[in-house]
Design a protein around this motif. Sequence first.
Motif, PDB file in Angstrom:
ATOM      1  N   GLU A 152      29.289  38.030  34.422  1.00 49.61           N
ATOM      2  CA  GLU A 152      29.556  37.707  35.611  1.00 49.61           C
ATOM      3  C   GLU A 152      30.639  36.619  35.820  1.00 49.61           C
ATOM      4  OE1 GLU A 152      26.788  37.440  38.791  1.00 49.61           O
ATOM      5  OE2 GLU A 152      25.668  39.019  38.007  1.00 49.61           O
ATOM      6  N   GLU A 153      30.436  35.544  34.629  1.00 51.57           N
ATOM      7  CA  GLU A 153      31.192  34.212  34.560  1.00 51.57           C
ATOM      8  C   GLU A 153      32.613  34.766  34.061  1.00 51.57           C
ATOM      9  OE1 GLU A 153      31.525  30.101  32.462  1.00 51.57           O
ATOM     10  OE2 GLU A 153      30.409  31.854  31.262  1.00 51.57           O
ATOM     11  N   VAL A 154      33.024  35.591  33.297  1.00 53.77           N
ATOM     12  CA  VAL A 154      34.288  36.035  32.921  1.00 53.77           C
ATOM     13  C   VAL A 154      34.894  36.846  34.045  1.00 53.77           C
ATOM     14  CG1 VAL A 154      35.382  37.457  31.361  1.00 53.77           C
ATOM     15  CG2 VAL A 154      34.031  35.911  30.375  1.00 53.77           C
ATOM     16  N   HIS A 155      34.018  37.794  34.706  1.00 52.28           N
ATOM     17  CA  HIS A 155      34.494  38.369  35.843  1.00 52.28           C
ATOM     18  C   HIS A 155      35.198  37.756  37.005  1.00 52.28           C
ATOM     19  CE1 HIS A 155      35.131  42.414  37.840  1.00 52.28           C
ATOM     20  NE2 HIS A 155      34.088  42.907  37.101  1.00 52.28           N
ATOM     21  N   PHE A 214      36.451  34.828  36.661  1.00 49.53           N
ATOM     22  CA  PHE A 214      37.571  34.210  36.036  1.00 49.53           C
ATOM     23  C   PHE A 214      38.752  35.483  36.272  1.00 49.53           C
ATOM     24  CE2 PHE A 214      40.719  34.739  32.861  1.00 49.53           C
ATOM     25  CZ  PHE A 214      41.613  33.745  32.947  1.00 49.53           C
ATOM     26  N   TRP A 215      38.467  36.433  35.887  1.00 49.26           N
ATOM     27  CA  TRP A 215      39.512  37.514  36.461  1.00 49.26           C
ATOM     28  C   TRP A 215      39.537  37.602  37.804  1.00 49.26           C
ATOM     29  CZ3 TRP A 215      42.991  38.475  33.031  1.00 49.26           C
ATOM     30  CH2 TRP A 215      42.810  38.661  31.932  1.00 49.26           C
ATOM     31  N   ASN A 216      38.826  37.686  38.546  1.00 47.99           N
ATOM     32  CA  ASN A 216      38.909  37.666  40.220  1.00 47.99           C
ATOM     33  C   ASN A 216      39.865  36.596  40.577  1.00 47.99           C
ATOM     34  OD1 ASN A 216      36.739  39.687  40.014  1.00 47.99           O
ATOM     35  ND2 ASN A 216      35.699  38.482  41.283  1.00 47.99           N
ATOM     36  N   GLU A 217      39.571  35.368  40.144  1.00 41.83           N
ATOM     37  CA  GLU A 217      40.368  34.388  40.447  1.00 41.83           C
ATOM     38  C   GLU A 217      41.985  34.570  39.745  1.00 41.83           C
ATOM     39  OE1 GLU A 217      41.355  31.361  42.774  1.00 41.83           O
ATOM     40  OE2 GLU A 217      39.543  32.154  42.554  1.00 41.83           O
ATOM     41  N   HIS A 218      41.994  34.927  38.491  1.00 42.59           N
ATOM     42  CA  HIS A 218      43.435  35.447  38.333  1.00 42.59           C
ATOM     43  C   HIS A 218      44.091  36.437  39.067  1.00 42.59           C
ATOM     44  CE1 HIS A 218      46.545  36.448  35.409  1.00 42.59           C
ATOM     45  NE2 HIS A 218      46.132  37.503  35.512  1.00 42.59           N
ATOM     46  N   GLU A 219      43.493  37.458  39.553  1.00 38.15           N
ATOM     47  CA  GLU A 219      43.887  38.713  40.292  1.00 38.15           C
ATOM     48  C   GLU A 219      44.345  38.203  41.701  1.00 38.15           C
ATOM     49  OE1 GLU A 219      45.004  41.699  39.156  1.00 38.15           O
ATOM     50  OE2 GLU A 219      44.607  40.831  37.104  1.00 38.15           O
ATOM     51  N   ARG A 220      43.849  36.985  42.177  1.00 39.29           N
ATOM     52  CA  ARG A 220      43.960  36.953  43.541  1.00 39.29           C
ATOM     53  C   ARG A 220      45.328  36.342  43.538  1.00 39.29           C
ATOM     54  NH1 ARG A 220      38.908  36.527  45.140  1.00 39.29           N
ATOM     55  NH2 ARG A 220      37.575  34.815  44.359  1.00 39.29           N
ATOM     56  N   GLY A 221      46.202  35.788  42.527  1.00 41.00           N
ATOM     57  CA  GLY A 221      47.577  35.375  42.457  1.00 41.00           C
ATOM     58  C   GLY A 221      48.446  36.234  42.387  1.00 41.00           C
ATOM     59  N   ILE A 222      48.298  37.620  42.001  1.00 42.54           N
ATOM     60  CA  ILE A 222      48.998  38.764  41.720  1.00 42.54           C
ATOM     61  C   ILE A 222      49.385  39.632  43.029  1.00 42.54           C
ATOM     62  CG2 ILE A 222      49.109  40.959  40.362  1.00 42.54           C
ATOM     63  CD1 ILE A 222      48.906  38.146  38.677  1.00 42.54           C
ATOM     64  N   GLY A 223      50.547  39.957  43.117  1.00 38.27           N
ATOM     65  CA  GLY A 223      51.320  40.480  44.244  1.00 38.27           C
ATOM     66  C   GLY A 223      51.269  41.945  44.030  1.00 38.27           C
ATOM     67  N   ASP A 254      32.032  54.385  45.728  1.00 36.75           N
ATOM     68  CA  ASP A 254      30.745  55.138  45.312  1.00 36.75           C
ATOM     69  C   ASP A 254      29.955  54.308  44.277  1.00 36.75           C
ATOM     70  OD1 ASP A 254      32.005  56.939  47.088  1.00 36.75           O
ATOM     71  OD2 ASP A 254      32.724  58.446  45.679  1.00 36.75           O
ATOM     72  N   TRP A 255      30.720  53.716  43.416  1.00 37.87           N
ATOM     73  CA  TRP A 255      29.726  53.215  42.333  1.00 37.87           C
ATOM     74  C   TRP A 255      29.618  51.929  42.297  1.00 37.87           C
ATOM     75  CZ3 TRP A 255      31.599  49.580  38.660  1.00 37.87           C
ATOM     76  CH2 TRP A 255      33.102  49.204  38.978  1.00 37.87           C
ATOM     77  N   LEU A 256      30.100  51.265  43.401  1.00 30.39           N
ATOM     78  CA  LEU A 256      30.069  49.625  43.254  1.00 30.39           C
ATOM     79  C   LEU A 256      28.827  49.183  44.365  1.00 30.39           C
ATOM     80  CD1 LEU A 256      33.444  48.876  44.592  1.00 30.39           C
ATOM     81  CD2 LEU A 256      32.298  48.158  42.291  1.00 30.39           C
ATOM     82  N   THR A 257      27.768  50.190  44.907  1.00 30.47           N
ATOM     83  CA  THR A 257      26.923  49.935  45.642  1.00 30.47           C
ATOM     84  C   THR A 257      25.841  48.975  44.966  1.00 30.47           C
ATOM     85  OG1 THR A 257      27.062  52.020  46.865  1.00 30.47           O
ATOM     86  CG2 THR A 257      24.891  50.804  47.131  1.00 30.47           C
ATOM     87  N   GLY A 258      25.380  49.148  43.949  1.00 36.29           N
ATOM     88  CA  GLY A 258      24.426  48.227  43.056  1.00 36.29           C
ATOM     89  C   GLY A 258      24.963  47.231  42.321  1.00 36.29           C
ATOM     90  N   GLU A 259      26.228  47.032  42.428  1.00 36.99           N
ATOM     91  CA  GLU A 259      27.111  46.257  41.428  1.00 36.99           C
ATOM     92  C   GLU A 259      26.939  44.649  41.862  1.00 36.99           C
ATOM     93  OE1 GLU A 259      28.144  46.706  38.243  1.00 36.99           O
ATOM     94  OE2 GLU A 259      27.486  48.879  38.448  1.00 36.99           O
ATOM     95  N   PRO A 260      27.069  43.681  40.976  1.00 43.18           N
ATOM     96  CA  PRO A 260      27.051  42.417  41.470  1.00 43.18           C
ATOM     97  C   PRO A 260      28.031  42.029  42.485  1.00 43.18           C
ATOM     98  CG  PRO A 260      26.614  42.276  38.930  1.00 43.18           C
ATOM     99  CD  PRO A 260      26.988  43.828  39.580  1.00 43.18           C
ATOM    100  N   ALA A 261      27.959  40.805  43.217  1.00 42.90           N
ATOM    101  CA  ALA A 261      29.003  40.799  44.212  1.00 42.90           C
ATOM    102  C   ALA A 261      30.464  40.309  43.698  1.00 42.90           C
ATOM    103  CB  ALA A 261      28.626  39.585  45.148  1.00 42.90           C
ATOM    104  N   VAL A 262      30.422  39.804  42.595  1.00 42.39           N
ATOM    105  CA  VAL A 262      31.586  39.672  41.753  1.00 42.39           C
ATOM    106  C   VAL A 262      32.319  40.763  41.617  1.00 42.39           C
ATOM    107  CG1 VAL A 262      30.722  39.398  39.435  1.00 42.39           C
ATOM    108  CG2 VAL A 262      32.545  38.002  40.050  1.00 42.39           C
ATOM    109  N   PHE A 278      34.105  30.137  27.611  1.00 39.99           N
ATOM    110  CA  PHE A 278      32.823  30.743  28.289  1.00 39.99           C
ATOM    111  C   PHE A 278      31.718  30.779  27.642  1.00 39.99           C
ATOM    112  CE2 PHE A 278      36.970  32.460  30.035  1.00 39.99           C
ATOM    113  CZ  PHE A 278      36.933  32.389  31.603  1.00 39.99           C
ATOM    114  N   ASP A 279      30.481  30.730  28.436  1.00 42.23           N
ATOM    115  CA  ASP A 279      29.055  30.469  27.744  1.00 42.23           C
ATOM    116  C   ASP A 279      29.022  31.687  26.983  1.00 42.23           C
ATOM    117  OD1 ASP A 279      28.824  28.291  29.240  1.00 42.23           O
ATOM    118  OD2 ASP A 279      27.699  29.127  30.821  1.00 42.23           O
ATOM    119  N   ASN A 280      29.632  33.009  27.190  1.00 43.49           N
ATOM    120  CA  ASN A 280      29.209  34.125  26.529  1.00 43.49           C
ATOM    121  C   ASN A 280      30.069  34.092  25.004  1.00 43.49           C
ATOM    122  OD1 ASN A 280      31.701  34.746  27.355  1.00 43.49           O
ATOM    123  ND2 ASN A 280      31.213  36.806  28.317  1.00 43.49           N
TER     124      ASN A 280
END
Length: 188
Positions: free
Chosen positions: A30-33, A35-44, A63-71, A173-175
């Motif tokens: 989740e921590e690394v994900h 990070f990627w979310n924040e990175h991708e926000r700046g991509i057009g 379809d597959w995202l229902t049980g996935e974490p919010a991140v 990152f912690d991992n």
Amino acid sequence: MGKLIYAANTSLDGYLEDENGSFDWSVPDEEVHAFWNEHERGIGTSLYGRRMYETMSVWESDDWLTGEPAVVREYAQIWREADKVVYSSTLAEVSTARTRIEPTFDPEAVRRLKETSTADLSIGGATLGAEAFRHGLVDECVLLLCPVVVGGGKPALPRGVRVDLELLEQRRFDNGVVHVRHAVRNAT
């Protein structure tokens, strides 16, 4: 003007995939994900080769995202909001919104896209990334170094191309994953 950013998860020995084509060792926590979310926000606009596009197109479906974490669900939304260009001579149609196919990689067209873009662009996939490096199009390189040695496979960075870099940022990152972001000094 947008920057073209090559971004990838890589093994410590420099591979995107192992010799069997697997990259399961690079699945983010989740921590690394986040990070990627924040990175991708700046991509057009994201530039993909066919294989990378087919891998990433899973983000179009809920379809597959229902049980996935919010991140993870958040990443899907970010991915959907970006424009996508797929370079492929074999792909006849795309299955995702905001996506167009270009039959060949045209360095001059990418230069024009960078010049007219109000947001940064990303390029994904080893083959397409190598072409962008060879043509001096990459402005930054963002790598997440995973704590694994896979011993061979698909190299993350192009062979036979010298690229001088300047370290802009690093983070652990912690991992055990390490993020490094470099500016390309000799980009054109």
